[in-house]
Design an enzyme around this catalytic site. Structure first.
Site, PDB file in Angstrom:
ATOM      1  N   GLU A   1     -14.200   3.408   4.938  1.00 25.66           N
ATOM      2  CA  GLU A   1     -13.837   2.455   5.997  1.00 25.66           C
ATOM      3  C   GLU A   1     -14.943   2.327   7.056  1.00 25.66           C
ATOM      4  OE1 GLU A   1      -9.083   2.438   6.396  1.00 25.66           O
ATOM      5  OE2 GLU A   1      -9.929   4.407   6.760  1.00 25.66           O
TER       6      GLU A   1
ATOM      7  N   GLY B   1       1.934   4.991   3.560  1.00 23.59           N
ATOM      8  CA  GLY B   1       2.914   4.031   3.056  1.00 23.59           C
ATOM      9  C   GLY B   1       4.172   4.735   2.561  1.00 23.59           C
TER      10      GLY B   1
ATOM     11  N   LYS C   1      -8.424   5.571  19.318  1.00 23.73           N
ATOM     12  CA  LYS C   1      -8.396   6.053  17.927  1.00 23.73           C
ATOM     13  C   LYS C   1      -9.739   5.751  17.265  1.00 23.73           C
ATOM     14  CE  LYS C   1      -6.550   7.804  14.178  1.00 23.73           C
ATOM     15  NZ  LYS C   1      -6.139   7.106  13.004  1.00 23.73           N
TER      16      LYS C   1
ATOM     17  N   ASN D   1     -12.655  18.933   9.781  1.00 19.97           N
ATOM     18  CA  ASN D   1     -12.817  18.410  11.150  1.00 19.97           C
ATOM     19  C   ASN D   1     -13.189  19.508  12.151  1.00 19.97           C
ATOM     20  OD1 ASN D   1     -11.933  16.150   9.880  1.00 19.97           O
ATOM     21  ND2 ASN D   1     -10.015  15.928  11.006  1.00 19.97           N
TER      22      ASN D   1
ATOM     23  N   GLY E   1       0.860  -1.190   0.000  1.00 22.87           N
ATOM     24  CA  GLY E   1       0.000   0.000   0.000  1.00 22.87           C
ATOM     25  C   GLY E   1       0.889   1.230   0.000  1.00 22.87           C
ATOM     26  N   CYS E   2       0.993   1.885  -1.147  1.00 22.33           N
ATOM     27  CA  CYS E   2       1.952   2.996  -1.259  1.00 22.33           C
ATOM     28  C   CYS E   2       1.227   4.330  -1.385  1.00 22.33           C
ATOM     29  CB  CYS E   2       2.912   2.747  -2.413  1.00 22.33           C
ATOM     30  SG  CYS E   2       3.821   1.209  -2.172  1.00 22.33           S
ATOM     31  N   GLY E   3       0.219   4.543  -0.548  1.00 22.82           N
ATOM     32  CA  GLY E   3      -0.481   5.827  -0.460  1.00 22.82           C
ATOM     33  C   GLY E   3       0.305   6.761   0.448  1.00 22.82           C
TER      34      GLY E   3
ATOM     35  N   ASN F   1     -12.314   8.301  15.375  1.00 19.31           N
ATOM     36  CA  ASN F   1     -12.770   8.036  14.008  1.00 19.31           C
ATOM     37  C   ASN F   1     -14.290   7.858  13.936  1.00 19.31           C
ATOM     38  OD1 ASN F   1      -9.728   6.283  13.383  1.00 19.31           O
ATOM     39  ND2 ASN F   1     -10.314   8.209  12.464  1.00 19.31           N
TER      40      ASN F   1
HETATM   41  O1  KPL Z   1      -7.784   9.623  11.290  1.00 15.27           O
HETATM   42  C1  KPL Z   1      -8.393  10.597  10.844  1.00 15.27           C
HETATM   43  C2  KPL Z   1      -8.924  10.467   9.476  1.00 15.27           C
HETATM   44  O2  KPL Z   1      -9.216  11.453   8.810  1.00 15.27           O
HETATM   45  O3  KPL Z   1      -9.042   9.311   9.034  1.00 15.27           O
HETATM   46  C3  KPL Z   1      -8.624  11.810  11.694  1.00 15.27           C
HETATM   47  C4  KPL Z   1      -8.005  11.583  13.063  1.00 15.27           C
HETATM   48  C5  KPL Z   1     -10.100  12.039  11.835  1.00 15.27           C
HETATM   49  C6  KPL Z   1      -7.942  13.031  11.150  1.00 15.27           C
HETATM   50  O4  KPL Z   1      -8.559  13.569  10.029  1.00 15.27           O
END
Ligand code: KPL
Length: 297
Positions: free
Chosen positions: A256, A12, A176, A194, A7-9, A180
């Site tokens: 996701e 990565g 985390k 955000n 995964g080279c985003g 999210n």
């Molecule tokens: O992990 C993040 C994401 O955008 O996937 C946060 C912590 C919300 C930062 O944008």
């Protein structure tokens, strides 16, 4: 170390550049096989790393000391399973993605599994990756064999500090996940950076309280207030960010959500809890995904 990065985003490439600077032997692994992987990263200090690294060599993979996986959560298990037969049985597989649930999908993996949770922030600008802000990467075992690999923290810390090893990574993963669960679907629903969630404090609190209740049942002694304070700190420190989920929705990509809110709802159900605000967000994002899938069909 000999490291393959799958995964080279943005994340990565950040690790490829950081590990290459430390003299590690590297290759990228791209889903559409190529012989070279172009890495173009501007560091948080303004230093640029631009190099073509080797890619998709089975021989390199078979001799790798680490497989670092920086794919989106929903791509991880299939991609890892496809490479597992070539990897040495003792080669640790380090997963670094948003959300939870891939460990369960990879329960039969014979290699040591390590989970990583990072607050390093990087974004793509054209063909370049910008390391926007340094952060902390927490790593810890994802299966029994993973417990023996605390020594990985050293070389990773030298390459891209800070890196800390936890014998139990669950608390860091859940915190985390909480951030999210709040930030990603809400910014995608309201189509805002955000920081604008500050204008929706009441909704943020409701979503966060539901996450806190599930976390408590999972054995994490967190209070709703502590979790909310943590989420606000993440909102404020990433105020200008367009969350990864909003980026996915805007680009009509799969999100996701099944590994973020979806995972939370599965754990809530397992404990006999309801989480209606999170369930609503889940449905809103799934509706967007279905609409985008129709456009792309
Ligand atoms: O992990 C993040 C994401 O955008 O996937 C946060 C912590 C919300 C930062 O944008």
């Amino acid at each position: 170390m000999k490291v393959t990065v799958l995964g080279c985003g943005a994340i990565g490439q950040l690790w490829l550049a950081a590990l290459a600077r430390q003299g590690h032997e590297l290759q990228g692994w791209l889903r559409a096989p190529q012989t070279l992987c172009h890495v173009n990263v501007t560091g948080a200090n303004g230093m640029r790393f631009q190099q073509d690294l080797p890619a998709n060599s089975r021989e390199f993979l078979a001799n790798s000391d680490l497989l670092l996986v920086t794919l989106k959560a929903f791509q991880v298990s299939l991609a890892v399973k496809q490479l597992a037969a070539t990897l040495n049985a003792s080669c640790p597989v380090l997963l670094m993605h948003n959300g939870m649930g891939t460990v369960e999908e990879l329960h039969a993996l014979r290699q040591p599994l390590i989970l990583g949770v990072t607050t390093q922030a990087a974004r793509r600008e054209g063909s370049a990756i910008i390391h926007v802000a340094s952060g902390i990467t927490h790593i810890g075992p994802g299966n029994e064999a993973g417990h023996a690999h605390g020594g990985l923290a050293g070389p990773l810390q030298h390459a891209l500090p800070d890196v800390t090893w936890h014998d139990n990574i669950s608390a860091a993963s859940w915190r985390k996940l909480a951030a999210n669960c709040v930030i990603n679907p809400m910014t995608a629903v309201f189509n805002c950076p955000n920081g604008e969630l500050r204008n929706r404090a009441c909704d943020v609190k409701t979503v966060c309280n539901e996450v806190a209740r599930v976390m408590q049942r999972e054995g994490h002694p967190v209070t709703a207030d502590d979790l909310l304070n943590y989420v606000w700190r993440v909102v404020d420190s990433t105020a200008e960010n367009i969350s990864s989920m909003l980026q996915d929705v805007r680009s009509q990509r799969h999100t996701e959500i099944d590994y973020i809110t979806g995972y939370l709802l599965r754990r809530a159900r397992a404990h006999g809890l309801s989480a209606p605000a999170n369930a609503r967000l889940y449905e809103q994002i799934k509706r967007k995904e279905r609409a985008n899938a129709r456009i792309n069909a």
